[in-house]
Design a protein around this motif. Structure first.
Motif, PDB file in Angstrom:
ATOM      1  N   ASP A   1       2.765  10.934   5.639  1.00  0.00           N
ATOM      2  CA  ASP A   1       3.892  10.921   6.582  1.00  0.00           C
ATOM      3  C   ASP A   1       5.045  11.798   6.088  1.00  0.00           C
TER       4      ASP A   1
ATOM      5  N   TYR B   1      -5.759   2.815  14.293  1.00  0.00           N
ATOM      6  CA  TYR B   1      -5.520   3.174  12.899  1.00  0.00           C
ATOM      7  C   TYR B   1      -6.108   4.545  12.607  1.00  0.00           C
TER       8      TYR B   1
ATOM      9  N   GLU C   1       4.045  -0.336  -1.772  1.00  0.00           N
ATOM     10  CA  GLU C   1       4.158  -0.131  -0.331  1.00  0.00           C
ATOM     11  C   GLU C   1       3.129   0.889   0.148  1.00  0.00           C
TER      12      GLU C   1
ATOM     13  N   ARG D   1      -0.078  -0.850   0.531  1.00  0.00           N
ATOM     14  CA  ARG D   1      -0.064  -1.745   1.697  1.00  0.00           C
ATOM     15  C   ARG D   1      -0.325  -0.964   2.966  1.00  0.00           C
ATOM     16  N   ARG D   2       0.269   0.218   3.061  1.00  0.00           N
ATOM     17  CA  ARG D   2       0.149   1.034   4.274  1.00  0.00           C
ATOM     18  C   ARG D   2      -1.200   1.739   4.362  1.00  0.00           C
TER      19      ARG D   2
ATOM     20  N   ASP E   1      -1.250  -5.185   7.719  1.00  0.00           N
ATOM     21  CA  ASP E   1      -0.721  -4.294   8.756  1.00  0.00           C
ATOM     22  C   ASP E   1      -0.655  -2.850   8.271  1.00  0.00           C
ATOM     23  N   PRO E   2      -1.794  -2.296   7.859  1.00  0.00           N
ATOM     24  CA  PRO E   2      -1.791  -0.923   7.354  1.00  0.00           C
ATOM     25  C   PRO E   2      -1.698   0.091   8.489  1.00  0.00           C
ATOM     26  N   GLU E   3      -1.481   1.331   8.098  1.00  0.00           N
ATOM     27  CA  GLU E   3      -1.521   2.435   9.060  1.00  0.00           C
ATOM     28  C   GLU E   3      -2.817   3.224   8.921  1.00  0.00           C
TER      29      GLU E   3
ATOM     30  N   ASN F   1      -4.443   7.042  -1.746  1.00  0.00           N
ATOM     31  CA  ASN F   1      -3.474   5.969  -2.025  1.00  0.00           C
ATOM     32  C   ASN F   1      -3.342   5.719  -3.533  1.00  0.00           C
TER      33      ASN F   1
END
Length: 258
Positions: free
Chosen positions: A71, A197, A84, A87-88, A165-167, A53
């Motif tokens: 992704d 997750y 973002e 955050r993910r 609300d991460p992935e 990240n």
């Protein structure tokens, strides 16, 4: 690598100034489940984890070559949204880093930074429930987070991460500074989180990797002719295969310590 991978690393090398930390890493990390990164000190496990990240960007003179896709999108593309992305992809570090604020404000911190002003009570409660801490703290959410035990603070950090609300949750030796009872609680939490997750876990505890991980990557240290050291990916696959049927002698020697 496959279309089911949430991360795809292609020939990734990371340097800090003139010092090469990891070299030529190519691997895919699947959606959900737990992927463990194991290996001796200095092999670049944490560096590799933090590159997912772009936390390595915060290190002066850090440089990454190769490609990391999340992704399907290059995280270093000019149009990449770093806020973002982080955050993910949440992070839990080795030492619990509870903010010197209330329990409530710790969990609500991230959503507030991202502009959320409604339903914060619901977000805080749900995050604490998911982190397995709600029943222990619900009587006084205004209590200072620094008054919690080490294990509770680590679960609070997980709750703070979940509030966004991460992935993906990156975990860098999350039990290393905890006693055995607190460590067992965190391990149970990690296993539970992996149903919803993607968890990428750095650990020096080989038995922990064997217990928790669906897939394991073993990194080792190699030396250049001039004596400089860097980490390389030696073996990666289903955890049972890596521990029970390793294909590389270096892996077999290392996991024999488990």
């Amino acid at each position: 690598m496959s279309h089911a991978d949430v991360f795809e690393l292609d020939d990734v090398s990371i340097s800090y100034g003139p010092v090469l930390a990891v070299k030529g890493i190519s691997m895919g990390i699947p959606h959900q489940g737990i992927t463990a990164l194991i290996g001796p000190s200095g092999c670049g496990k944490s560096t590799l984890l933090m590159s997912l990240n772009r936390l390595t960007d915060l290190v002066p003179d850090a440089r990454l070559e190769g490609t990391i896709a999340f992704d399907g999108a290059d995280i270093h593309a000019p149009n990449a949204d770093l806020v973002e992305l982080r955050r993910r992809i949440g992070v839990v570090f080795q030492k619990p880093n509870a903010f010197p604020k209330s329990i409530y404000d710790n969990v609500a911190y991230g959503p507030r930074i991202h502009g959320r002003t409604v339903d914060l009570d619901e977000v805080v409660e749900l995050s604490l429930v998911r982190a397995g801490l709600w029943d222990e703290v619900k009587g006084d959410l205004r209590r200072s987070a620094t008054a919690l035990s080490g294990g509770q603070q680590q679960r609070l950090v997980v709750a703070r991460c979940l509030a966004l609300d991460p992935e993906v949750i990156l975990m860098d030796e999350p039990t290393a500074s905890l006693d055995p009872v607190a460590s067992a609680t965190i391990e149970e939490l990690i296993a539970h989180l992996a149903t919803d997750y993607t968890v990428v876990l750095v650990t020096h505890d080989l038995q922990q990797a064997a217990r928790l991980a669906d897939r394991t990557a073993f990194l080792a240290v190699e030396f250049d002719p001039d004596g400089a050291r860097h980490g390389v990916l030696v073996e990666y696959g289903p955890t049972h295969d890596v521990f029970e049927n390793p294909v590389d002698a270096r892996t077999a020697e290392y996991v024999a310590r488990a």
